[in-house]
Design a protein around this motif. Structure first.
Motif, PDB file in Angstrom:
ATOM      1  N   GLY A  51      58.732-138.869  -6.392  1.00 29.13           N
ATOM      2  CA  GLY A  51      57.421-138.237  -6.316  1.00 29.13           C
ATOM      3  C   GLY A  51      56.881-138.076  -4.911  1.00 29.13           C
ATOM      4  N   TYR A  52      57.600-138.551  -3.923  1.00 27.98           N
ATOM      5  CA  TYR A  52      57.156-138.423  -2.537  1.00 27.98           C
ATOM      6  C   TYR A  52      57.996-137.363  -1.836  1.00 27.98           C
ATOM      7  N   THR A  53      57.337-136.320  -1.384  1.00 31.81           N
ATOM      8  CA  THR A  53      58.006-135.257  -0.634  1.00 31.81           C
ATOM      9  C   THR A  53      57.115-134.875   0.546  1.00 31.81           C
ATOM     10  N   ALA A  54      57.640-134.040   1.411  1.00 30.38           N
ATOM     11  CA  ALA A  54      56.820-133.536   2.510  1.00 30.38           C
ATOM     12  C   ALA A  54      55.595-132.823   1.939  1.00 30.38           C
ATOM     13  N   HIS A  55      55.782-132.130   0.844  1.00 28.37           N
ATOM     14  CA  HIS A  55      54.685-131.379   0.234  1.00 28.37           C
ATOM     15  C   HIS A  55      53.600-132.306  -0.316  1.00 28.37           C
ATOM     16  N   THR A  56      53.988-133.377  -1.010  1.00 29.97           N
ATOM     17  CA  THR A  56      52.980-134.292  -1.554  1.00 29.97           C
ATOM     18  C   THR A  56      52.237-135.011  -0.426  1.00 29.97           C
ATOM     19  N   ILE A  57      52.918-135.271   0.663  1.00 29.37           N
ATOM     20  CA  ILE A  57      52.262-135.912   1.804  1.00 29.37           C
ATOM     21  C   ILE A  57      51.252-134.959   2.435  1.00 29.37           C
ATOM     22  N   SER A  60      48.198-135.052   0.269  1.00 31.46           N
ATOM     23  CA  SER A  60      47.454-136.292   0.518  1.00 31.46           C
ATOM     24  C   SER A  60      46.711-136.227   1.841  1.00 31.46           C
ATOM     25  N   PHE A  61      47.369-135.713   2.864  1.00 30.91           N
ATOM     26  CA  PHE A  61      46.765-135.580   4.185  1.00 30.91           C
ATOM     27  C   PHE A  61      45.481-134.755   4.103  1.00 30.91           C
ATOM     28  N   LYS A  77      42.992-126.009  10.293  1.00 32.75           N
ATOM     29  CA  LYS A  77      43.657-125.913  11.598  1.00 32.75           C
ATOM     30  C   LYS A  77      44.712-127.006  11.758  1.00 32.75           C
ATOM     31  N   LEU A  78      44.379-128.216  11.332  1.00 32.93           N
ATOM     32  CA  LEU A  78      45.340-129.315  11.436  1.00 32.93           C
ATOM     33  C   LEU A  78      46.581-129.050  10.596  1.00 32.93           C
ATOM     34  N   MET A  79      46.405-128.360   9.471  1.00 27.46           N
ATOM     35  CA  MET A  79      47.534-128.059   8.597  1.00 27.46           C
ATOM     36  C   MET A  79      48.257-126.785   9.012  1.00 27.46           C
ATOM     37  N   ARG A  80      47.713-126.124  10.032  1.00 28.68           N
ATOM     38  CA  ARG A  80      48.279-124.889  10.584  1.00 28.68           C
ATOM     39  C   ARG A  80      48.301-123.764   9.560  1.00 28.68           C
ATOM     40  N   HIS A  81      47.254-123.719   8.725  1.00 24.49           N
ATOM     41  CA  HIS A  81      47.106-122.635   7.771  1.00 24.49           C
ATOM     42  C   HIS A  81      46.378-121.474   8.445  1.00 24.49           C
ATOM     43  N   MET A  88      42.343-124.988   0.771  1.00 21.95           N
ATOM     44  CA  MET A  88      41.577-125.382  -0.411  1.00 21.95           C
ATOM     45  C   MET A  88      42.498-125.729  -1.584  1.00 21.95           C
ATOM     46  N   ARG A  89      43.646-125.081  -1.675  1.00 27.72           N
ATOM     47  CA  ARG A  89      44.590-125.383  -2.760  1.00 27.72           C
ATOM     48  C   ARG A  89      45.247-126.754  -2.565  1.00 27.72           C
ATOM     49  N   TYR A  90      45.236-127.262  -1.353  1.00 25.71           N
ATOM     50  CA  TYR A  90      45.850-128.560  -1.065  1.00 25.71           C
ATOM     51  C   TYR A  90      44.922-129.727  -1.370  1.00 25.71           C
TER      52      TYR A  90
END
Length: 108
Positions: A51-57, A60-61, A77-81, A88-90
């Motif tokens: 259940g832990y992936t780069a995406h799930t992290i 969480s971030f 900006k921190l997520m580079r979106h 918002m989807r995260y």
């Protein structure tokens, strides 16, 4: 959190450019190689690693920053979106926290 900051600072050293974490060839890690390495380290710590992936992290971030009161544009900006709608989807919302926010409204 302080220990993490210290570990990252030690990993960076005096570098001012390049990748913090590198793959086998010294290039950028991709999500899959990060996830495999993460599972390996979690298992070494006695956790199953599922259940832990780069995406799930990333989710969480974003969620933890938003819950800490960080402005959504800054999280984006921190997520580079490129678009705050993506960010918002995260972010995962907690119904109890939303109710508390409404209760703070002057007309509540």
């Amino acid at each position: 959190p302080v220990a993490v900051v210290e570990d990252v600072a030690a990993a960076i050293g005096g570098r001012t450019s390049g990748y913090l974490l590198t793959g086998g060839e010294g290039g950028q890690w991709n999500g899959q190689s990060f996830s495999v390495s993460l599972r390996h380290h979690l298992k070494a710590c006695g956790l199953d690693g599922r259940g832990y992936t780069a995406h799930t992290i990333r989710h969480s971030f974003a969620t933890h920053l938003a819950r800490a009161g960080v402005n959504i544009e800054d999280v984006s900006k921190l997520m580079r979106h490129k678009d705050v709608k993506t960010t918002m989807r995260y972010i995962h919302h907690d119904a109890g926290r939303l109710r508390d926010a409404l209760d703070k409204h002057p007309l509540a």
